[in-house]
Structure formats: structure tokens, C-alpha cells
Write an enzyme that holds these catalytic residues in place. Structure first.
Site, mmCIF file in Angstrom:
data_model
loop_
_atom_site.group_PDB
_atom_site.id
_atom_site.type_symbol
_atom_site.label_atom_id
_atom_site.label_comp_id
_atom_site.label_asym_id
_atom_site.label_seq_id
_atom_site.Cartn_x
_atom_site.Cartn_y
_atom_site.Cartn_z
ATOM 1 N N HIS A 30 0.819 -1.201 0.000
ATOM 2 C CA HIS A 30 0.000 0.000 0.000
ATOM 3 C C HIS A 30 0.859 1.259 0.000
ATOM 4 C CE1 HIS A 30 -2.253 3.296 1.915
ATOM 5 N NE2 HIS A 30 -3.281 2.805 1.248
ATOM 6 N N ARG A 56 39.433 5.453 -12.021
ATOM 7 C CA ARG A 56 40.598 4.923 -11.318
ATOM 8 C C ARG A 56 40.420 5.168 -9.819
ATOM 9 N NH1 ARG A 56 42.346 8.447 -15.274
ATOM 10 N NH2 ARG A 56 43.200 7.504 -17.174
ATOM 11 N N ARG A 67 37.486 0.681 -12.062
ATOM 12 C CA ARG A 67 38.576 -0.279 -12.227
ATOM 13 C C ARG A 67 39.146 -0.595 -10.848
ATOM 14 N NH1 ARG A 67 43.824 1.634 -15.360
ATOM 15 N NH2 ARG A 67 44.162 2.603 -13.321
ATOM 16 N N GLU A 85 44.713 -5.252 -22.179
ATOM 17 C CA GLU A 85 46.048 -4.648 -22.224
ATOM 18 C C GLU A 85 47.096 -5.670 -22.644
ATOM 19 O OE1 GLU A 85 45.981 -1.799 -18.386
ATOM 20 O OE2 GLU A 85 45.217 -3.824 -18.066
ATOM 21 N N GLY A 100 43.127 -0.912 -23.086
ATOM 22 C CA GLY A 100 44.138 -0.023 -22.523
ATOM 23 C C GLY A 100 45.234 0.127 -23.561
ATOM 24 N N SER A 101 45.107 1.141 -24.415
ATOM 25 C CA SER A 101 45.970 1.214 -25.597
ATOM 26 C C SER A 101 47.443 1.414 -25.243
ATOM 27 C CB SER A 101 45.492 2.331 -26.526
ATOM 28 O OG SER A 101 45.439 3.570 -25.845
ATOM 29 N N ASN A 102 47.716 2.016 -24.103
ATOM 30 C CA ASN A 102 49.128 2.223 -23.740
ATOM 31 C C ASN A 102 49.817 0.895 -23.449
ATOM 32 O OD1 ASN A 102 48.689 4.951 -23.979
ATOM 33 N ND2 ASN A 102 48.454 5.301 -21.791
ATOM 34 N N CYS A 156 39.819 2.987 -23.236
ATOM 35 C CA CYS A 156 40.022 4.032 -22.236
ATOM 36 C C CYS A 156 41.449 4.552 -22.254
ATOM 37 C CB CYS A 156 39.667 3.524 -20.840
ATOM 38 S SG CYS A 156 40.640 2.117 -20.293
#
Length: 834
Positions: free
Chosen positions: A446, A555, A603, A704, A725-727, A777
Site C-alpha cells: 500500500h 581509477r 577499475r 592490455e 588499454g591502448s598504452n 580508455c
């Protein structure tokens, strides 16, 4: 010649249809419709509204009653109570016309005959069914009376009159005035149905009653009769069923330590409670031996899987039959075998989402005058429960246990109502409240239904709010997340700023009088989601009005160093686990709250051993590695005995944010994933700590390490998405240290290298083949427009960039998507020789 239906005092339920609503009320008309559609409904008959009007007119009560009501000020609580009590007494004291009474008794005897029962043994329910009760624009939520376990024709006649009188309770009278329903048009029909010997009962919505999601059916159930669920006396089990597959996509089994059940020895319903010390059901302190006590266990599910599926099937059938969403009451008979045991007791139109009457609760928040405000990160949580009605309410709490008490009479407009549960007697008070909090009840109780219709924030089923909250205490109620905070929480109640505190590079600064909310639609819409990376929680205040779709990488290392300062294992050793959990949760919550409901992908910690050693107490727990960049980091750390306990603290902090703070927009991501077996193990730890992948909780993995790209289709069995994670991916594909200045100057470290791009292509194709999403990212899209175009052409799902690149990236992606569409159009035209 038989009498026209509209002039009959009593009709069988299988004779009526929806066009008979004015004659038999919404409940009875719907029961007749369901019987015609083959839906299992307990047999019975309806005493018509014509019989009620005939009674009022013939006895002369009509003129007296409506004259009293037209003079009544319903906002005067004392006058409202006194006038309506007098009207009810007038109805009960007035004898029923013999012609009406005789007809009711005749139908009762005939019902017993149809069921092959002695009339003296026929147990029926006598329920109200008001003619205006189920209008699409109003939900009466049980405002008229119901009487159960009624035996004998004389008792049936008596309780029919009680139902008639219940049309004039204070709550029903107040509600009609509030909804603009003339008293003269609100007539009363009465349902008389065979009682179901309920083992389990509850309610069902053909859409989600809180979110309005039309793709699911929500079922709530508990032991015994459904009144315990509808009346909010118990927090029921909840099942969310996908309409397409009829599979349960969410379920929550609650501790159901209260039930209402029929006691054959007493011939009536009794309330029973679970006594944990005696491990038995008790009534008035004594162990009971009723049939329900033999099958019901408070912590066990009240419904089997097949019963949930059967109810969902019936819900779909009912929705299809009416062509609209419905609010349904059901029961499972303990004396019958499945599927004959499943009955639909009542169905009425769903009235909140169907007419979109939800109000913006923020309008109420602006009226709060607080002596003191607190920050969300510092706010103490007093209680948490089910998010029954969205919005925020803040003010002085009043704990009230009786709607007719002195405290109730002194309850002021804009105060917070805190009580055990509500029933229709509470409606006048609920109307005044800035927010409502209850100890008991589910999201179809209710309190939940009426709060949603009135547009008042509500949290139900807290279990302890009346003890945790003190009368006179200032509180903030977050109805969307089910959390009650001590004090007035600044971030929740303050109006949004007209612009970010500091303009961000590339952003359009709002002109005078134009809010960020008005500016957002001016940015291009993209199929590829544009996310933002964030490290410092406090920075969200500066960036929250940028046109991003969520946080693609949050992060938490900054929280470790600046908010916590200590190594997790040191805090475990010194028994300070809660300090870590609370600090981490506060940092994550600050961001999630600011952009809710947009997702925040958190992360888990990705410190290397040398960085962890820099935390206070870290020297004792960290090895000295020669190459920490590819050493003990990421998932390999989480599953190791020397850090697993620390990782579990991180998980508990996330669970606190999602469950205690109600911020279900928080997802998680594993960094530096290497192997399939480690992901299996870390996902198991998540589940052991109560976090399991679901429709609203996604688990991602950082891509990565090249092994993730190579085996993306295999990894997709354990995670919902990937973030590139391109680095790190570049340094590991090319064997080039990302920190080496010499290699960088020579051109080795370049995310545009064909080998890196091929790894990305492989990842996206394999992930998509298994239904997993892919984001990025790393730094590359912020620096190289050609990589952005490459990613969009591959069909990447989202791109997460730093705050200063959000606006430019959104515009770039929009132009690339338009370019791709034009290319496709040109190709089609060429094929057509146009």
C-alpha cells in the site's frame, strides 16, 4: 421475462464483462472478463451497485449522506473522522430491504450447490468493488473493506452491508475529494467468492512498478493470505520475469516471518509469526498447528519455479486480454495440485505508469529549510530498504505508529513520515509527507502504490527505520535508491548549478539563463557512446555537465593515496577493515551519485608493487620486483593469498555503494588480465562476496595483454565487456617499454602501428561474436583522430576519453558516423545506377 441485468440485485461473475463496470465495479467486471478468457478465478457472484443505490434510495439515506458530505471539509481531520463514522453507523443500523437480502441468500446457497458443498461449510470472501475504484486516473489501493472466511448466508448479508459502509471511511472520502470524484458517482458493488486456502499469495504487475520497464513482469509473494503483502505487513519474495523468455532475471528471497492464515480450529484467520528461538510459527506466544505451519519456512521461497512461470503466463494472458498493463492479485491453494492450485483473485488497471502521473520530486526538495547540511561522502546511513517511489525528500522525521494518534494529528506538511507500515487509514497523513519510510512492505505494498501515485518519495521494507530514526531528527530520503541519510544531504537537495565551476577546454560555456541541462541536447547524438575517464572523485563537480554518457574508467588509486593512505593488508592486520571500505565507498559514491543513472565503470586497484609499497604499512606486504610493470599487478594480485583479503575489501566497498547506497549504476573492471583461469577465479571471488553479473551489474576486463585479444571469445564467457588499454597493449604487442624515452623518440611506441591496430580489430570482432561490448580508455583516441575513425568503423561500442577531449571527441565521432552513413548511401545508389 427475465429482469434486465442492470436492474438485478445479484449476478454471477461469469455473467459480467468490462462493459458492466458501472453495475458491478471494476474488480467484479475484471473477474468476469478473466473467467471468459479462461483465466482461473475462484467462483462467486456480485451484489450489484444497483442493489446499493436501491438500498440508499429506498431507505432515504441517500439524501442525508450526500448532504453531510457536501458540507464536509476533508482537510479538517477531526471533522472528517466524525462525519464519516456517523455515516457508516447510519448504514449499518438501517435494515436491508427484504427483496435484496433474499436474493443474496439465494445466490449463496446456489454457489454452495455448484461446489457440491453444504451451505454451512462454504467459506467465502466478501470484498468491495466500487464503481469508480478502478478508473484509469485513480488507484484506491484497498480503501474499501474486505472480509475473509465468512460462513453462512446471514453473515454474508451482514458483511455486504459492512462493505457498503466502507465506501464512507475517512480515507476513501478524502481520496475521492483529492481525485475530483463526486461522492454521488461512487457506488459500491460487492464480490462474494469462494475462499482460496492460500499456501502463498501476493501481487503481480505486468510492468515494473518502480521503473516502468514494460519488458518484465514483477511478482511478489509471501506465505499465507495476500493481505500480508498488500497491507505491507511483510517484505515479500520478489521475482522479475522476462516476458520474452519467461525466465526469472532477478529474484530476491526475503525473510518472511509474518503470515495470515486460516485456523480450522478457530474458524477464522489468525496472524502467525516465526519465533526464532522456538524455530516454529506462533500465535499469541503459543506454537500453532495450522496447515500452513507445516509447509512454510521464513527464509525459503514462497513460490516454486513452475509457479512463478505459470503466474507470468497468466499475467501475459491478462495483459493481452485487456490490452493494457494490469495490477493483479493471486493465490496458490495448498489443497490442490499444480497447475489447478494457481488462482487469480483480482485484476485492475495499473494506474501509475499508464497515465504518467509521476511528479518531479525535486520540486518538493526546494522547499527544505535545513539548519545544517552534510556532504554525501560524510552522511551517515540510518536505514536502507526497497526504492518504492523515486525522488528525494528531506526534512524533519516523525515516527508515528497510529494514524489517529495525537502525533498523527500534529503531523505537518513537508515532514517525513516514518512508520511500521501503512494501510488506507494513513492516506490523509501520506498526502502531507515530503517522503515516506516504512519498516515493512514490498514495492507493491500500500505504501509503495499510493506514494508513487501521489508522487512522494518512499522507501519501504527497511526492517528498522522506526528504531533507527528518531522523531524530530532531520533526514534525507533517497527514494530512487532506497537509502535514508542522517541530516540534509547537500548534493541530493541543492539545485544544480547553472554551469560547471570552471570551464573545460573545448566546452561551450552556458550563456546567461541557459542551464547545462538545456545545452546538452545541442551536442550531437552518437551511436557510439562517449565516456569519460576520471581519477579524482572531487573533480566530478567540475566535469559532471559535460556531454558524456558515463564514466568509462574510474581509477581508484587516487582514493587509495589521498582518502585512505594505508595499505589494505595493514588495515586488515590492525582490524581497521571498515575504515578502508567506508572511505573507498565514499569516493566511488561521490561520482556515481553526481551522474546517476549514467554508468560508472570502476577499475579495481592497479598499483604496481612499488606503488603499493608507498602506502603506509606497505613495506611489510610488498616484494621488491625488478620489473613491476609486468609483475605482480592486476588480477594476479587479487587471487594471491597475500592480497586476496585486501581485494575482498575492494569488492565489499563496491557492494556497499550498490546495495547500501542504492547506486546501481556502478560497474567494475579487472585490470591487467592475462589468463582465462585467473579470470575464472577472480569472478568466483566476486560472487562469494555477493556481486554477481546481471542485467544491471556489468563486469569488464581491461584488454592490455595480447592474450586477451587473441582469446577474446573465450574471455567473453566470464565478462560482459572489454576496455582497451591502448598504452599497455601497445608496449606489449611491440615489446616497447612505454616509459622509454629513447624508444619513443625512435618511433617504436606508436598506437597506430599496424600490429596494434590488428590486435584491436581481432578483439572487437571476437568480443562481438559472443555478445560482449568493447570500449577503449587509453590515450590514443584523445590524440589521434585517425584511430578514432578506425575504431568507429570497426563498430566499437564506446570511447572513453579524458575530460578535456569529451566535447571534441563527441563531435568527431558524430562526423565519422555521418560520413559512414553517406558512404553506405552512395554505395546503394551506385548499385541502383542512380
Amino acid at each position: 421475462m427475465s429482469q434486465p441485468k442492470e436492474q438485478r440485485f445479484v449476478v454471477w461473475l461469469d455473467e459480467v464483462r468490462k462493459e458492466d463496470t458501472l453495475l458491478v465495479g471494476g474488480k467484479n467486471a475484471n473477474l468476469g472478463e478473466m473467467i471468459a478468457a479462461g483465466i482461473p478465478v475462484p467462483p462467486g457472484f456480485a451484489v450489484t451497485s444497483y442493489a446499493f443505490k436501491y438500498f440508499l434510495d429506498k431507505t432515504g439515506l441517500a439524501e442525508k449522506i450526500y448532504s453531510m458530505l457536501n458540507k464536509l471539509d476533508v482537510n479538517n481531520t477531526k471533522e472528517l473522522e466524525e462525519t464519516t463514522a456517523k455515516i457508516r453507523q447510519m448504514i449499518l443500523e438501517q435494515p436491508m430491504p427484504p427483496e435484496v437480502e433474499t436474493e443474496i441468500k439465494k445466490y449463496y446457497r446456489e454457489l454452495a450447490k455448484r461446489l457440491n458443498m453444504e451451505p454451512s461449510r462454504l467459506r467465502v470472501a466478501v470484498r468491495s468493488s466500487a464503481t469508480a475504484e478502478d478508473m484509469p486516473e485513480a488507484s484506491f489501493a484497498g480503501q474499501q473493506d474486505t472480509y475473509l472466511n465468512v460462513y453462512g448466508e446471514d453473515n454474508v448479508v451482514y458483511y455486504v452491508k459492512r462493505c457498503w459502509a466502507s465506501l464512507f471511511t475517512a480515507r476513501a472520502t478524502f481520496y475521492r475529494v483529492a481525485q475530483g470524484i463526486p461522492h454521488e458517482k461512487a457506488l459500491m458493488s460487492v464480490t462474494v467468492q469462494k475462499m482460496v486456502n492460500s499456501r502463498s499469495a501476493g501481487v503481480m504487475f505486468t510492468l515494473h512498478p518502480v521503473t516502468g520497464d514494460e519488458n518484465v513482469i514483477v511478482i511478489e509473494g509471501s506465505w499465507g493470505l495476500g493481505e500480508s503483502v498488500v497491507g505491507g505487513k511483510v517484505t515479500p519474495d520478489e521475482f522479475v520475469v522476462d516476458k520474452g523468455s519467461l525466465k526469472v532475471v532477478e529474484s530476491k528471497i526475503n525473510n518472511k516471518n509474518f503470515a495470515i492464515t486460516f485456523d480450522p480450529s478457530k474458524g477464522k484467520n489468525i496472524d502467525i509469526r516465526w519465533d526464532e528461538n522456538k524455530k516454529a510459527w506462533v500465535h499469541e506466544g503459543s506454537v500453532v498447528d495450522v496447515p500452513l505451519a507445516k509447509v512454510a519456512q521464513p527464509d525459503k521461497t514462497a513460490l516454486t519455479e513452475e509457479e512463478v512461470k505459470r503466474l507470468a503466463e497468466l499475467g501475459l494472458l491478462i495483459q493481452k486480454h485487456y490490452g493494457r498493463h494490469m495490477d493483479i492479485e493471486w493465490a496458490v491453494d495448498m489443497d490442490l495440485k499444480f497447475p489447478e492450485s494457481v488462482f487469480i483473485v483480482q485484476a485492475r488497471p495499473e494506474t501509475v505508469w499508464s497515465v504518467k502521473k509521476a511528479k518531479e520530486a525535486e520540486k518538493k526538495v526546494g522547499a527544505v529549510e535545513a539548519k545544517k547540511t552534510v556532504k554525501l561522502a560524510e552522511a551517515k546511513i540510518l536505514a536502507k530498504g526497497l526504492p518504492a517511489s523515486p525522488g528525494v525528500g528531506a526534512g524533519v522525521a516523525k515516527v508515528i505508529f497510529d494514524p489517529k494518534s495525537k502525533e498523527a494529528m500534529e503531523f505537518k506538511q513537508g515532514e517525513i513520515l516514518v512508520t511500521r507500515m501503512t494501510d488506507p487509514d494513513w492516506v490523509p497523513l501520506m498526502k502531507k509527507a515530503a517522503a515516506i519510510v516504512t519498516d515493512e512492505g514490498g514495492m507493491t505494498s500500500h505504501a509503495a502504490i499510493v506514494s508513487r501515485e501521489l508522487g512522494i518519495p518512499a522507501v519501504v521494507g527497511t526492517g528498522n527505520a522506526t528504531k533507527a530514526i528518531q522523531s524530530g531528527q532531520e533526514v534525507t530520503v533517497d527514494g530512487a535508491r532506497g537509502v535514508i541519510y542522517e541530516g540534509i544531504v547537500e548534493e541530493l537537495v541543492k539545485p544544480k548549478a547553472a554551469a560547471p565551476e570552471q570551464p573545460v577546454a573545448g566546452a561551450v560555456v552556458a550563456a546567461v539563463g541557459i542551464s547545462p541541462e538545456q545545452l546538452l541536447p545541442l551536442y550531437p547524438v552518437t551511436a557510439t557512446k562517449i565516456y569519460m575517464n576520471l581519477g579524482e572523485p572531487d573533480a566530478i563537480d567540475k566535469y559532471k555537465d559535460l556531454p558524456f554518457d558515463g564514466i568509462g574508467l574510474m581509477r581508484i588509486e587516487f582514493i587509495f593515496t589521498d582518502w585512505i593512505g594505508y595499505h589494505p593488508m595493514y588495515l586488515i592486520e590492525t582490524k581497521q577493515e571498515d575504515f578502508f571500505i567506508n572511505k573507498l565507498a565514499a569516493g566511488v559514491a561521490k561520482v556515481a551519485q553526481a551522474i546517476y543513472p549514467r554508468p560508472v565503470v570502476v577499475r579495481f586497484s592497479d598499483f604496481r608493487t612499488n606503488e603499493f609499497r608507498g602506502l603506509k604499512g606497505g613495506e611489510k606486504f610488498e616484494p621488491d620486483e625488478r620489473n613491476p610493470m609486468i609483475g605482480w599487478r592486476g588480477v594476479s594480485r587479487y587471487i594471491h593469498p597475500k592480497y586476496e583479503a585486501g581485494f575482498r575489501l575492494e569488492v565489499r566497498a563496491i557492494r556497499k555503494v550498490r546495495e547500501e547506497m542504492g547506486l546501481t549504476n556502478v560497474w567494475v573492471m579487472f585490470p591487467f588480465v592475462r589468463t582465462l583461469w585467473e579470470v575464472q577465479r577472480v569472478v568466483k571471488i566476486l560472487e562469494e562476496e555477493g556481486l554477481k553479473r546481471s542485467k544491471d551489474f556489468k563486469v569488464w576486463a581491461m584488454a592490455e595483454v595480447p592474450s586477451v585479444a587473441i582469446l577474446a571469445d573465450k574471455f567473453a564467457e566470464y565478462v560482459d565487456g572489454f576496455s582497451i588499454g591502448s598504452n599497455d597493449l601497445t608496449q606489449l604487442v611491440l615489446g616497447a617499454d612505454r616509459d622509454s624515452q629513447i624508444l619513443a623518440e625512435m618511433g617504436y611506441f606508436d598506437e597506430r602501428d599496424p600490429a596494434v591496430l590488428e590486435a584491436i580489430r581481432m578483439l572487437i570482432e571476437k568480443a562481438h561474436s559472443k555478445g560482449a561490448t568493447v570500449s577503449i580508455c587509453g590515450q590514443a583516441p584523445s590524440v589521434y583522430p585517425e584511430i578514432t575513425e578506425y575504431l568507429v568503423r570497426l563498430g566499437i561500442d564506446s570511447i572513453s576519453v579524458n575530460p578535456d577531449a569529451v566535447v571534441s571527441t563527441r563531435r568527431l565521432v558524430a562526423s565519422i558516423e555521418r560520413k559512414i552513413m553517406l558512404e553506405k548511401l552512395d554505395a546503394i545508389l551506385k548499385k541502383m545506377n542512380l
